[in-house]
Motif scaffolding. Sequence first.
Motif, PDB file in Angstrom:
ATOM      1  N   PRO A 210       1.152  -0.553  -0.103  1.00  0.00           N
ATOM      2  CA  PRO A 210       0.345   0.018   0.120  1.00  0.00           C
ATOM      3  C   PRO A 210       0.868   1.519  -0.088  1.00  0.00           C
ATOM      4  O   PRO A 210       2.167   1.148   0.478  1.00  0.00           O
ATOM      5  N   GLY A 211       0.218   2.533  -0.842  1.00  0.00           N
ATOM      6  CA  GLY A 211       0.895   3.555  -0.333  1.00  0.00           C
ATOM      7  C   GLY A 211       2.073   4.060  -1.664  1.00  0.00           C
ATOM      8  O   GLY A 211       3.043   4.469  -1.248  1.00  0.00           O
ATOM      9  N   GLY A 212       1.917   2.793  -2.080  1.00  0.00           N
ATOM     10  CA  GLY A 212       3.350   3.038  -3.455  1.00  0.00           C
ATOM     11  C   GLY A 212       4.855   2.319  -2.806  1.00  0.00           C
ATOM     12  O   GLY A 212       4.838   2.664  -3.956  1.00  0.00           O
ATOM     13  N   ARG A 213       4.530   1.656  -1.704  1.00  0.00           N
ATOM     14  CA  ARG A 213       6.123   1.551  -1.563  1.00  0.00           C
ATOM     15  C   ARG A 213       5.873  -0.132  -2.581  1.00  0.00           C
ATOM     16  O   ARG A 213       5.471  -0.653  -2.870  1.00  0.00           O
ATOM     17  N   LEU A 214       6.823  -1.181  -2.468  1.00  0.00           N
ATOM     18  CA  LEU A 214       7.768  -2.281  -2.672  1.00  0.00           C
ATOM     19  C   LEU A 214       8.860  -3.033  -2.029  1.00  0.00           C
ATOM     20  O   LEU A 214       9.505  -2.839  -1.156  1.00  0.00           O
ATOM     21  N   GLY A 215       8.078  -4.037  -2.050  1.00  0.00           N
ATOM     22  CA  GLY A 215       8.827  -4.936  -1.152  1.00  0.00           C
ATOM     23  C   GLY A 215       9.123  -5.848  -1.778  1.00  0.00           C
ATOM     24  O   GLY A 215       8.966  -6.177  -2.914  1.00  0.00           O
ATOM     25  N   LEU A 216      11.203  -6.292  -1.788  1.00  0.00           N
ATOM     26  CA  LEU A 216      11.928  -6.664  -2.456  1.00  0.00           C
ATOM     27  C   LEU A 216      12.238  -7.651  -1.464  1.00  0.00           C
ATOM     28  O   LEU A 216      12.414  -7.329  -0.414  1.00  0.00           O
ATOM     29  N   THR A 217      12.291  -9.106  -2.027  1.00  0.00           N
ATOM     30  CA  THR A 217      13.782  -9.841  -1.192  1.00  0.00           C
ATOM     31  C   THR A 217      14.327 -11.375  -1.470  1.00  0.00           C
ATOM     32  O   THR A 217      13.952 -11.368  -2.929  1.00  0.00           O
ATOM     33  N   VAL A 218      15.309 -11.650  -0.997  1.00  0.00           N
ATOM     34  CA  VAL A 218      15.999 -12.597  -1.572  1.00  0.00           C
ATOM     35  C   VAL A 218      15.846 -13.713  -0.512  1.00  0.00           C
ATOM     36  O   VAL A 218      16.404 -13.165  -0.183  1.00  0.00           O
ATOM     37  N   GLY A 219      16.802 -14.845  -1.078  1.00  0.00           N
ATOM     38  CA  GLY A 219      16.868 -15.782   0.370  1.00  0.00           C
ATOM     39  C   GLY A 219      17.395 -17.055  -0.473  1.00  0.00           C
ATOM     40  O   GLY A 219      17.537 -17.373  -1.733  1.00  0.00           O
ATOM     41  N   ASP A 220      18.139 -17.969   0.867  1.00  0.00           N
ATOM     42  CA  ASP A 220      18.817 -19.225   0.246  1.00  0.00           C
ATOM     43  C   ASP A 220      18.851 -20.288   1.270  1.00  0.00           C
ATOM     44  O   ASP A 220      19.394 -20.091   2.675  1.00  0.00           O
ATOM     45  N   VAL A 221      17.394 -21.042   0.796  1.00  0.00           N
ATOM     46  CA  VAL A 221      17.523 -22.457   1.846  1.00  0.00           C
ATOM     47  C   VAL A 221      18.676 -23.060   1.997  1.00  0.00           C
ATOM     48  O   VAL A 221      19.509 -23.411   0.520  1.00  0.00           O
ATOM     49  N   VAL A 222      19.350 -23.543   2.474  1.00  0.00           N
ATOM     50  CA  VAL A 222      20.770 -24.699   2.844  1.00  0.00           C
ATOM     51  C   VAL A 222      20.118 -26.092   1.760  1.00  0.00           C
ATOM     52  O   VAL A 222      19.033 -26.457   2.319  1.00  0.00           O
ATOM     53  N   GLY A 223      20.852 -26.069   1.549  1.00  0.00           N
ATOM     54  CA  GLY A 223      20.851 -27.589   0.391  1.00  0.00           C
ATOM     55  C   GLY A 223      21.000 -27.469  -0.991  1.00  0.00           C
ATOM     56  O   GLY A 223      19.889 -25.928  -1.180  1.00  0.00           O
ATOM     57  N   HIS A 224      20.614 -28.549  -1.364  1.00  0.00           N
ATOM     58  CA  HIS A 224      19.991 -28.662  -2.857  1.00  0.00           C
ATOM     59  C   HIS A 224      19.082 -30.045  -2.988  1.00  0.00           C
ATOM     60  O   HIS A 224      18.823 -30.364  -2.852  1.00  0.00           O
ATOM     61  N   GLY A 225      18.390 -29.601  -4.893  1.00  0.00           N
ATOM     62  CA  GLY A 225      17.927 -30.777  -5.015  1.00  0.00           C
ATOM     63  C   GLY A 225      16.096 -30.106  -4.764  1.00  0.00           C
ATOM     64  O   GLY A 225      15.906 -29.025  -4.438  1.00  0.00           O
ATOM     65  N   VAL A 226      15.150 -31.401  -5.147  1.00  0.00           N
ATOM     66  CA  VAL A 226      13.960 -30.592  -4.933  1.00  0.00           C
ATOM     67  C   VAL A 226      13.301 -30.157  -3.563  1.00  0.00           C
ATOM     68  O   VAL A 226      12.882 -29.637  -3.281  1.00  0.00           O
ATOM     69  N   ASP A 227      14.606 -31.458  -2.497  1.00  0.00           N
ATOM     70  CA  ASP A 227      13.940 -30.939  -0.698  1.00  0.00           C
ATOM     71  C   ASP A 227      14.461 -29.837  -0.391  1.00  0.00           C
ATOM     72  O   ASP A 227      12.924 -29.283  -0.578  1.00  0.00           O
ATOM     73  N   ALA A 228      14.945 -28.994  -0.710  1.00  0.00           N
ATOM     74  CA  ALA A 228      15.583 -28.007  -0.964  1.00  0.00           C
ATOM     75  C   ALA A 228      14.636 -26.320  -1.695  1.00  0.00           C
ATOM     76  O   ALA A 228      13.833 -25.548  -1.142  1.00  0.00           O
ATOM     77  N   ALA A 229      14.274 -27.066  -2.711  1.00  0.00           N
ATOM     78  CA  ALA A 229      13.165 -25.724  -3.579  1.00  0.00           C
ATOM     79  C   ALA A 229      11.643 -26.099  -3.026  1.00  0.00           C
ATOM     80  O   ALA A 229      11.478 -25.147  -2.582  1.00  0.00           O
ATOM     81  N   SER A 230      11.604 -27.186  -2.316  1.00  0.00           N
ATOM     82  CA  SER A 230       9.822 -27.192  -1.882  1.00  0.00           C
ATOM     83  C   SER A 230      10.334 -26.451  -0.331  1.00  0.00           C
ATOM     84  O   SER A 230       9.080 -25.574  -0.332  1.00  0.00           O
ATOM     85  N   VAL A 231      11.709 -26.751   0.447  1.00  0.00           N
ATOM     86  CA  VAL A 231      11.190 -25.646   1.683  1.00  0.00           C
ATOM     87  C   VAL A 231      11.271 -24.021   1.412  1.00  0.00           C
ATOM     88  O   VAL A 231      10.720 -23.346   1.585  1.00  0.00           O
ATOM     89  N   MET A 232      11.940 -23.811   0.307  1.00  0.00           N
ATOM     90  CA  MET A 232      11.924 -22.214  -0.386  1.00  0.00           C
ATOM     91  C   MET A 232      10.794 -21.968  -0.190  1.00  0.00           C
ATOM     92  O   MET A 232      10.508 -21.243  -0.275  1.00  0.00           O
ATOM     93  N   GLY A 233       9.651 -22.713  -1.397  1.00  0.00           N
ATOM     94  CA  GLY A 233       8.617 -22.474  -1.806  1.00  0.00           C
ATOM     95  C   GLY A 233       7.615 -22.165  -0.617  1.00  0.00           C
ATOM     96  O   GLY A 233       6.658 -21.333  -0.857  1.00  0.00           O
ATOM     97  N   MET A 234       7.844 -22.202   0.229  1.00  0.00           N
ATOM     98  CA  MET A 234       7.413 -22.032   1.970  1.00  0.00           C
ATOM     99  C   MET A 234       7.283 -21.070   2.135  1.00  0.00           C
ATOM    100  O   MET A 234       6.496 -20.200   2.823  1.00  0.00           O
ATOM    101  N   LEU A 235       8.892 -21.250   2.395  1.00  0.00           N
ATOM    102  CA  LEU A 235       9.319 -19.913   3.030  1.00  0.00           C
ATOM    103  C   LEU A 235       9.184 -18.723   1.995  1.00  0.00           C
ATOM    104  O   LEU A 235       8.965 -17.409   3.167  1.00  0.00           O
ATOM    105  N   ARG A 236       9.679 -18.860   0.972  1.00  0.00           N
ATOM    106  CA  ARG A 236       8.632 -17.820   0.031  1.00  0.00           C
ATOM    107  C   ARG A 236       7.668 -17.056   0.420  1.00  0.00           C
ATOM    108  O   ARG A 236       7.243 -15.849   0.173  1.00  0.00           O
TER     109      ARG A 236
END
Length: 408
Positions: A221-247
């Motif tokens: 609201p109010g013309g503001r903009l939110g920007l985020t970036v992050g990195d879950v420990v690990g690789h592969g589908v397991d890390a991607a699924s956790v990333m999806g929940m946190l994001r």
Amino acid sequence: MDYKALFTAVPAACVVLDRDLRIVTLNEAYTEVTGRTAAELAGTDFFEAYPPDPDEPTSQGAEAQRQGLELALRTGRQNMLLLHRFAIPNPNRPGEFEPRWWNVTNRPIIGPEGRVELIVHRIDDVTAFVRWEREGVEPVADGEQVKAPRAELFTRARELQEANARLQEMTSRTRDLALTLQQAMLATPDLADHPEIAVRYRPALRELNACGDWYDVVDLPGGRLGLTVGDVVGHGVDAASVMGMLRSALSAAMRVADGPSGALETLGLYARAQKGAMATTTFACQVYPASRLLMYSNAGHLPPVLMRADGSYVFLDGATDPPLGVRFEHVPRPQATVEYRRGDTLVMYTDGLVERRTEDIDVGLDRLVGAMRGMRGLPPEELADGLLAEMANPDGQQDDVSLMVTRL
């Protein structure tokens, strides 16, 4: 070392193909096996140089070759064809074809942007072995011939080839599925309204196309903009699924929390309840266009760079705290603000962009600043591509990369 001379002298028969499967070069061993020279083949489409045998319209040799080469292009991984029958033009009798049996290895070469740029196509000619097998005799040292039926060995080799082909196809499908999953989880609807923002994602070469890095853009609201970036420990589908929940959780928290620090506090509590989410790093900021302020909070992430239009810069490292979930007790997250001017550029990224195993992280950060300074006048999309190319690890991309470039 003269690598050209070394390649020419390698005893294994090799031909190098580009992404369009055109022949770039070949060595002397390849000329000896096929009877075709570099002058004859260089610049030629591989399948124009080796067309199907018109007398054997049902032969699948060329199609199997094409599938192997295209698989190497898609996956970036080596593959093999064992005891592969492939008829080639007879160099001594134009218009005639000669059946050959080869063991084929397709070895992809990864370029600085993380994609396959060349394929080394190696062949080991086993035609004599196959003919001996079919005739049932094999020459021996004293010139005599002995019966040597090896149907069991031949059949086993074919079974291994078929199993290898099935495994390669399964791997390719798994990678395609993982990439689709990753793209779905990184979908950013609000990004469509912001041409001043460019985002990029590159998977690690050694992993499936699904990893734990993310970026996100949230209209507030109010013309503001939110920007985020992050990195879950690990690789592969397991890390991607956790990333999806946190994001997703952080996207919701950014919309209701009182500033970035409050959003990260909420996300930290959520991370404690999710397996695999501990020690995730993330950076969150809000852009206030009216006052030209950036308000941010950092949970163990590498600091973004605010590059001024005049070439000066600021690391956003004034509100850095440990990664998510590592504290035993809840402690409020710090928050900081910095002023920006029109034309400034904010670059948010994950560690795969700057880290290399053989050097200190400060070297990578200095490299990033230098690259940004040299390209700061480019539009965001061009700047994002330029940074990926400039920051590429010459040893291959060892970690996945998320990158967000915002022109303020």
